[in-house]
Write an enzyme that holds these catalytic residues in place. Structure first.
Site, mmCIF file in Angstrom:
data_model
loop_
_atom_site.group_PDB
_atom_site.id
_atom_site.type_symbol
_atom_site.label_atom_id
_atom_site.label_comp_id
_atom_site.label_asym_id
_atom_site.label_seq_id
_atom_site.Cartn_x
_atom_site.Cartn_y
_atom_site.Cartn_z
ATOM 1 N NE ARG A 56 0.358 -35.835 2.689
ATOM 2 C CZ ARG A 56 -0.818 -36.424 2.608
ATOM 3 N NH1 ARG A 56 -0.908 -37.709 2.286
ATOM 4 N NH2 ARG A 56 -1.915 -35.772 2.834
ATOM 5 N N GLY A 57 -0.101 -36.518 6.359
ATOM 6 C CA GLY A 57 -1.493 -36.838 6.655
ATOM 7 C C GLY A 57 -1.564 -37.081 8.158
ATOM 8 C CB ALA A 58 -3.813 -35.664 10.746
ATOM 9 N NE ARG A 99 3.988 -31.267 8.505
ATOM 10 C CZ ARG A 99 3.101 -31.505 7.527
ATOM 11 N NH1 ARG A 99 2.791 -32.753 7.212
ATOM 12 N NH2 ARG A 99 2.525 -30.515 6.880
ATOM 13 C CD GLN A 206 0.281 -31.915 0.047
ATOM 14 O OE1 GLN A 206 0.053 -31.083 -0.825
ATOM 15 N NE2 GLN A 206 0.820 -31.590 1.200
ATOM 16 C CG ASP A 247 -3.809 -31.698 9.169
ATOM 17 O OD1 ASP A 247 -4.413 -31.495 8.099
ATOM 18 O OD2 ASP A 247 -2.782 -32.398 9.258
ATOM 19 C CG ASN A 257 -7.835 -30.558 5.441
ATOM 20 O OD1 ASN A 257 -7.144 -31.485 5.874
ATOM 21 N ND2 ASN A 257 -8.279 -30.551 4.193
ATOM 22 C CE LYS A 258 -1.485 -29.503 3.102
ATOM 23 N NZ LYS A 258 -0.276 -28.996 3.822
HETATM 24 O O1 MRU Z 1 0.754 -31.279 4.848
HETATM 25 P P1 MRU Z 1 0.027 -32.589 4.766
HETATM 26 O O2 MRU Z 1 0.114 -33.239 3.440
HETATM 27 O O3 MRU Z 1 0.399 -33.512 5.907
HETATM 28 O O4 MRU Z 1 -1.502 -32.192 4.991
HETATM 29 C C1 MRU Z 1 -2.449 -33.219 5.078
HETATM 30 C C2 MRU Z 1 -3.852 -32.764 5.133
HETATM 31 O O5 MRU Z 1 -4.157 -31.590 5.169
HETATM 32 C C3 MRU Z 1 -4.895 -33.854 5.216
HETATM 33 O O6 MRU Z 1 -6.071 -33.444 4.590
HETATM 34 C C4 MRU Z 1 -5.183 -34.163 6.686
HETATM 35 O O7 MRU Z 1 -3.994 -34.449 7.379
HETATM 36 C C5 MRU Z 1 -6.125 -35.303 6.847
HETATM 37 S S1 MRU Z 1 -5.414 -36.840 6.400
HETATM 38 C C6 MRU Z 1 -6.554 -38.052 6.693
#
Ligand code: MRU
Length: 357
Positions: A56-58, A99, A206, A247, A257-258
């Site tokens: 996970r994470g963009a 996703r 997270q 994201d 973002n999250k």
């Molecule tokens: O649902 P997730 O854990 O994939 O969400 C991730 C985030 O919101 C991060 O802040 C974002 O992807 C940036 S990662 C460098």
């Protein structure tokens, strides 16, 4: 330079040969209890790893998807490059359903599709080698962009500063080193002492499971707080700036973002604290004029109704579970990408950053 954890890699079956190979990634659902790696060449397993947040994470899901395409076609019996290119399209279409919000996923899949289309006249074996090289380049470029974000972002920090962050935009969310956490690592490499407050980040934690873990591993002074404590620590004067990842960033600077990031930005504004978004240009989506058009993933109700391994809400309760929110550009003091620190108005600044080679 600090030795970093490599979140996602491609490992060849035979020493010295990249094909055939497997994706090797940290299973982030097992942290912080266990550091477990998944190794697979199975397309469905890679799709599931993205969907279930094992990776996970963009930026990390973009890399996983690119490697997933290679895994899907590496043993193909296609007789022509054109046939193989069709298989690349099919694998990319499938991975694109995992996703919806992080644009890095679609960006990386597009790199793979474009390569396959442009090289369809090549023999299949040659095209396979180009595909694996392209996936590795996406990984290596991401690591380099994170280092650059760290260098630019570190200039925003002074010795003794405390940064508040939300979710995990660290090494785990990227090839290595991270985006929002990169300036903290860089400032420390430069001998400065930076402290972090990490929001736990309900519902999937997270911040608690990943950010607190990776900062702890790196020896950074980190304090975990419940999400709703963010405004309070700002009021207490303990926070110098906010640094978060993204994201997807629309052409006007609105940043997805999250979920919970928007509340943090509002609280930062109320307390006069600068709020920075840190992301590589692969997270910019200049096809969207503003954040209202960013597709927001909704997650399963169980992620909210269950916690601590048990049901924590009444059976049948209605749930709304968007995984992301959009922070309007007007709340953002700067967007830090590999090209530098972009300041408002973000429209021209984002266009210039994307145009610069
Ligand atoms: O649902 P997730 O854990 O994939 O969400 C991730 C985030 O919101 C991060 O802040 C974002 O992807 C940036 S990662 C460098």
């Amino acid at each position: 330079m600090r030795k970093t954890l490599r979140t996602i890699e491609w490992v060849g079956h035979q020493p010295g040969a990249l094909l055939p190979g497997k994706v090797r990634l940290i299973d982030q659902t097992r942290l912080p209890a266990k550091l477990v790696w998944i190794q697979t060449a199975d397309l469905r397993k890679i799709w599931t790893a993205i969907k279930t947040l094992q990776v996970r994470g963009a930026p990390a899901i973009g890399i996983a998807a690119a490697m997933g395409v290679v895994a899907a076609v590496q043993k193909s019996r296609a007789r022509t490059g054109a046939e193989l290119a069709t298989e690349v399209e099919r694998a990319a279409d499938y991975l694109a359903t995992s996703r919806p919000t992080a644009v890095n996923l679609f960006w990386a899949l597009d790199v793979m599709r474009r390569l396959a289309r442009a090289s369809h006249a090549l023999p299949p074996a040659e095209l396979k080698h180009r595909l694996v090289a392209a996936a590795l380049k996406i990984r290596d470029d991401d690591a380099a962009m994170c280092r650059a974000i760290g260098r630019h972002g570190a200039k925003l920090l002074k010795d003794g500063d405390t940064v508040l962050t939300h979710c995990n935009a660290g090494g785990l969310a990227t090839a290595e080193f991270g985006t929002a956490l990169a300036p903290i690592y860089t400032a420390r490499e430069q001998g400065r002492d930076i402290r972090v407050f990490a929001d736990e980040t309900r519902p999937l934690l997270q911040g608690a499971r990943l950010t607190a873990w990776e900062l702890g591993q790196a020896g950074v002074d980190v304090t975990l707080i419940c999400d709703h404590t963010a405004a309070q620590v700002m009021k207490e004067g303990r926070i110098d700036c906010v640094m978060v990842g993204a994201d997807r960033i629309a052409a006007n600077g609105d940043s997805a973002n999250k979920i919970g990031t928007y509340s943090v930005a509002l609280a930062a504004q109320a307390h006069g604290i600068p709020f920075y978004v840190l992301a590589p240009t692969s997270t910019f989506d200049l096809t969207l004029a503003s954040g209202g058009k960013i597709p927001i993933e909704e997650r399963a109700a169980e992620e909210v109704t269950h916690g601590f391994g048990r049901r924590t809400a009444p059976r049948g309760v209605k749930v709304y579970a968007p995984a992301f929110d959009v922070t309007p550009a007007r709340l953002i003091a700067g967007i830090v990408c590999e090209k530098g620190v972009l300041r408002p108005p973000f429209g021209p600044a984002l266009r210039r950053a994307c145009a610069a080679g």
